[in-house]
Motif scaffolding. Structure first.
Motif, PDB file in Angstrom:
ATOM      1  N   THR A  55       9.724   5.176  -8.140  1.00 16.50           N
ATOM      2  CA  THR A  55      10.855   6.090  -7.962  1.00 16.50           C
ATOM      3  C   THR A  55      10.501   7.496  -8.421  1.00 16.50           C
ATOM      4  O   THR A  55      10.774   8.478  -7.726  1.00 16.50           O
ATOM      5  N   ARG A  56       9.866   7.605  -9.581  1.00 12.12           N
ATOM      6  CA  ARG A  56       9.496   8.928 -10.098  1.00 12.12           C
ATOM      7  C   ARG A  56       8.464   9.604  -9.189  1.00 12.12           C
ATOM      8  O   ARG A  56       8.554  10.800  -8.918  1.00 12.12           O
ATOM      9  N   LEU A  57       7.494   8.846  -8.704  1.00  9.50           N
ATOM     10  CA  LEU A  57       6.507   9.420  -7.787  1.00  9.50           C
ATOM     11  C   LEU A  57       7.169   9.891  -6.497  1.00  9.50           C
ATOM     12  O   LEU A  57       6.782  10.914  -5.923  1.00  9.50           O
ATOM     13  N   TYR A  58       8.180   9.163  -6.045  1.00 10.43           N
ATOM     14  CA  TYR A  58       8.920   9.547  -4.841  1.00 10.43           C
ATOM     15  C   TYR A  58       9.714  10.834  -5.092  1.00 10.43           C
ATOM     16  O   TYR A  58       9.675  11.769  -4.283  1.00 10.43           O
ATOM     17  N   ILE A  59      10.415  10.888  -6.205  1.00 12.33           N
ATOM     18  CA  ILE A  59      11.225  12.073  -6.531  1.00 12.33           C
ATOM     19  C   ILE A  59      10.337  13.299  -6.716  1.00 12.33           C
ATOM     20  O   ILE A  59      10.694  14.403  -6.296  1.00 12.33           O
ATOM     21  N   ASP A  60       9.171  13.104  -7.333  1.00 11.20           N
ATOM     22  CA  ASP A  60       8.242  14.219  -7.548  1.00 11.20           C
ATOM     23  C   ASP A  60       7.425  14.554  -6.302  1.00 11.20           C
ATOM     24  O   ASP A  60       6.512  15.379  -6.360  1.00 11.20           O
ATOM     25  N   GLU A  61       7.736  13.894  -5.189  1.00  9.59           N
ATOM     26  CA  GLU A  61       7.122  14.144  -3.880  1.00  9.59           C
ATOM     27  C   GLU A  61       5.622  13.872  -3.853  1.00  9.59           C
ATOM     28  O   GLU A  61       4.857  14.578  -3.203  1.00  9.59           O
ATOM     29  N   HIS A  62       5.204  12.803  -4.544  1.00 10.16           N
ATOM     30  CA  HIS A  62       3.823  12.356  -4.470  1.00 10.16           C
ATOM     31  C   HIS A  62       3.656  11.267  -3.415  1.00 10.16           C
ATOM     32  O   HIS A  62       2.561  11.080  -2.888  1.00 10.16           O
ATOM     33  N   ILE A  63       4.754  10.550  -3.149  1.00  6.03           N
ATOM     34  CA  ILE A  63       4.748   9.513  -2.124  1.00  6.03           C
ATOM     35  C   ILE A  63       6.003   9.652  -1.274  1.00  6.03           C
ATOM     36  O   ILE A  63       6.971  10.297  -1.678  1.00  6.03           O
ATOM     37  N   VAL A  64       5.959   9.054  -0.104  1.00  2.39           N
ATOM     38  CA  VAL A  64       7.107   9.048   0.790  1.00  2.39           C
ATOM     39  C   VAL A  64       7.227   7.645   1.374  1.00  2.39           C
ATOM     40  O   VAL A  64       6.227   6.932   1.512  1.00  2.39           O
ATOM     41  N   ASN A  65       8.441   7.245   1.674  1.00  2.00           N
ATOM     42  CA  ASN A  65       8.677   5.916   2.220  1.00  2.00           C
ATOM     43  C   ASN A  65       9.140   6.045   3.664  1.00  2.00           C
ATOM     44  O   ASN A  65      10.275   6.407   3.939  1.00  2.00           O
ATOM     45  N   ARG A  66       8.243   5.749   4.571  1.00  2.00           N
ATOM     46  CA  ARG A  66       8.554   5.735   6.009  1.00  2.00           C
ATOM     47  C   ARG A  66       8.054   4.414   6.558  1.00  2.00           C
ATOM     48  O   ARG A  66       6.889   4.291   6.938  1.00  2.00           O
ATOM     49  N   ASN A  67       8.921   3.419   6.549  1.00  2.00           N
ATOM     50  CA  ASN A  67       8.524   2.060   6.928  1.00  2.00           C
ATOM     51  C   ASN A  67       7.344   1.594   6.089  1.00  2.00           C
ATOM     52  O   ASN A  67       6.390   1.018   6.584  1.00  2.00           O
ATOM     53  N   GLY A  68       7.407   1.891   4.812  1.00  2.00           N
ATOM     54  CA  GLY A  68       6.343   1.590   3.866  1.00  2.00           C
ATOM     55  C   GLY A  68       5.925   2.876   3.172  1.00  2.00           C
ATOM     56  O   GLY A  68       6.298   3.958   3.591  1.00  2.00           O
ATOM     57  N   TYR A  69       5.172   2.738   2.104  1.00  4.09           N
ATOM     58  CA  TYR A  69       4.806   3.901   1.298  1.00  4.09           C
ATOM     59  C   TYR A  69       3.489   4.502   1.745  1.00  4.09           C
ATOM     60  O   TYR A  69       2.556   3.806   2.097  1.00  4.09           O
ATOM     61  N   LEU A  71       1.036   8.369   0.863  1.00  5.86           N
ATOM     62  CA  LEU A  71       0.905   9.551   0.023  1.00  5.86           C
ATOM     63  C   LEU A  71       1.328  10.804   0.775  1.00  5.86           C
ATOM     64  O   LEU A  71       1.106  10.918   1.966  1.00  5.86           O
ATOM     65  N   THR A  72       1.906  11.726   0.043  1.00  6.84           N
ATOM     66  CA  THR A  72       2.166  13.054   0.595  1.00  6.84           C
ATOM     67  C   THR A  72       0.923  13.900   0.320  1.00  6.84           C
ATOM     68  O   THR A  72      -0.014  13.464  -0.350  1.00  6.84           O
ATOM     69  N   LYS A  73       0.936  15.118   0.817  1.00  8.45           N
ATOM     70  CA  LYS A  73      -0.188  16.020   0.554  1.00  8.45           C
ATOM     71  C   LYS A  73      -0.350  16.219  -0.947  1.00  8.45           C
ATOM     72  O   LYS A  73      -1.463  16.197  -1.472  1.00  8.45           O
ATOM     73  N   ARG A  74       0.765  16.386  -1.649  1.00  2.00           N
ATOM     74  CA  ARG A  74       0.736  16.570  -3.102  1.00  2.00           C
ATOM     75  C   ARG A  74       0.126  15.345  -3.780  1.00  2.00           C
ATOM     76  O   ARG A  74      -0.674  15.472  -4.703  1.00  2.00           O
ATOM     77  N   GLY A  75       0.487  14.159  -3.334  1.00  2.00           N
ATOM     78  CA  GLY A  75      -0.059  12.937  -3.897  1.00  2.00           C
ATOM     79  C   GLY A  75      -1.559  12.812  -3.670  1.00  2.00           C
ATOM     80  O   GLY A  75      -2.296  12.395  -4.564  1.00  2.00           O
ATOM     81  N   ARG A  76      -2.005  13.182  -2.474  1.00  2.00           N
ATOM     82  CA  ARG A  76      -3.446  13.136  -2.180  1.00  2.00           C
ATOM     83  C   ARG A  76      -4.218  14.118  -3.052  1.00  2.00           C
ATOM     84  O   ARG A  76      -5.308  13.810  -3.538  1.00  2.00           O
ATOM     85  N   VAL A  77      -3.648  15.312  -3.268  1.00  2.00           N
ATOM     86  CA  VAL A  77      -4.300  16.330  -4.092  1.00  2.00           C
ATOM     87  C   VAL A  77      -4.422  15.842  -5.536  1.00  2.00           C
ATOM     88  O   VAL A  77      -5.495  15.956  -6.152  1.00  2.00           O
ATOM     89  N   VAL A  78      -3.347  15.300  -6.084  1.00  2.00           N
ATOM     90  CA  VAL A  78      -3.365  14.803  -7.463  1.00  2.00           C
ATOM     91  C   VAL A  78      -4.406  13.691  -7.612  1.00  2.00           C
ATOM     92  O   VAL A  78      -5.192  13.681  -8.570  1.00  2.00           O
ATOM     93  N   LEU A  79      -4.427  12.766  -6.683  1.00  2.00           N
ATOM     94  CA  LEU A  79      -5.374  11.671  -6.750  1.00  2.00           C
ATOM     95  C   LEU A  79      -6.811  12.178  -6.627  1.00  2.00           C
ATOM     96  O   LEU A  79      -7.684  11.767  -7.387  1.00  2.00           O
ATOM     97  N   GLN A  80      -7.053  13.115  -5.738  1.00  2.44           N
ATOM     98  CA  GLN A  80      -8.394  13.669  -5.554  1.00  2.44           C
ATOM     99  C   GLN A  80      -8.837  14.425  -6.806  1.00  2.44           C
ATOM    100  O   GLN A  80      -9.999  14.338  -7.197  1.00  2.44           O
ATOM    101  N   GLU A  81      -7.931  15.162  -7.433  1.00  2.00           N
ATOM    102  CA  GLU A  81      -8.277  15.891  -8.662  1.00  2.00           C
ATOM    103  C   GLU A  81      -8.684  14.928  -9.770  1.00  2.00           C
ATOM    104  O   GLU A  81      -9.613  15.198 -10.519  1.00  2.00           O
ATOM    105  N   GLU A  82      -8.010  13.796  -9.864  1.00  2.68           N
ATOM    106  CA  GLU A  82      -8.339  12.808 -10.889  1.00  2.68           C
ATOM    107  C   GLU A  82      -9.671  12.138 -10.608  1.00  2.68           C
ATOM    108  O   GLU A  82     -10.423  11.823 -11.520  1.00  2.68           O
ATOM    109  N   VAL A  83      -9.962  11.900  -9.345  1.00  4.53           N
ATOM    110  CA  VAL A  83     -11.240  11.286  -8.972  1.00  4.53           C
ATOM    111  C   VAL A  83     -12.392  12.237  -9.315  1.00  4.53           C
ATOM    112  O   VAL A  83     -13.441  11.812  -9.789  1.00  4.53           O
ATOM    113  N   ASN A  84     -12.183  13.507  -9.070  1.00  3.09           N
ATOM    114  CA  ASN A  84     -13.228  14.508  -9.306  1.00  3.09           C
ATOM    115  C   ASN A  84     -13.356  14.914 -10.779  1.00  3.09           C
ATOM    116  O   ASN A  84     -14.309  15.571 -11.144  1.00  3.09           O
ATOM    117  N   ALA A  85     -12.383  14.546 -11.591  1.00  6.22           N
ATOM    118  CA  ALA A  85     -12.412  14.951 -13.019  1.00  6.22           C
ATOM    119  C   ALA A  85     -13.368  14.124 -13.832  1.00  6.22           C
ATOM    120  O   ALA A  85     -13.859  13.140 -13.532  1.00  6.22           O
TER     121      ALA A  85
END
Length: 85
Positions: A55-69, A71-85
């Motif tokens: 729910t928090r990830l959805y509200i913070d616009e990291h994920i979206v639910n369209r017939n399933g979950y 990632l949004t662009k913001r979610g992909r960026v956050v995940l990529q930053e963590e992978v590269n860190a």
């Protein structure tokens, strides 16, 4: 955002990378989450609240639910930053 939130983002991303044409369903997301953390000794009761995390990830616009979950662009960026860190 902690490692468990990032784990949810990673599960959603991994589902897409595996070549599934549909977005990940909530039941599948929860099952994979619990499977990955079941042996985590550092896990406290508060960390396991997968529904609240989603729910928090959805509200913070990291994920979206369209017939399933997915990632949004913001979610992909956050995940990529963590992978590269």
């Amino acid at each position: 955002m902690d490692k468990y939130d990032l784990l949810i983002l990673d599960i959603i991303n991994s589902h897409k990378e595996k070549g599934f044409s549909s977005n990940i369903r909530l039941a599948d997301l929860e099952r994979e989450y619990w499977k990955r953390i079941e042996n985590d000794q550092a896990l406290s009761i508060g960390h396991g609240r997968v529904g609240e995390r989603i729910t928090r990830l959805y509200i913070d616009e990291h994920i979206v639910n369209r017939n399933g979950y997915t990632l949004t662009k913001r979610g992909r960026v956050v995940l990529q930053e963590e992978v590269n860190a």
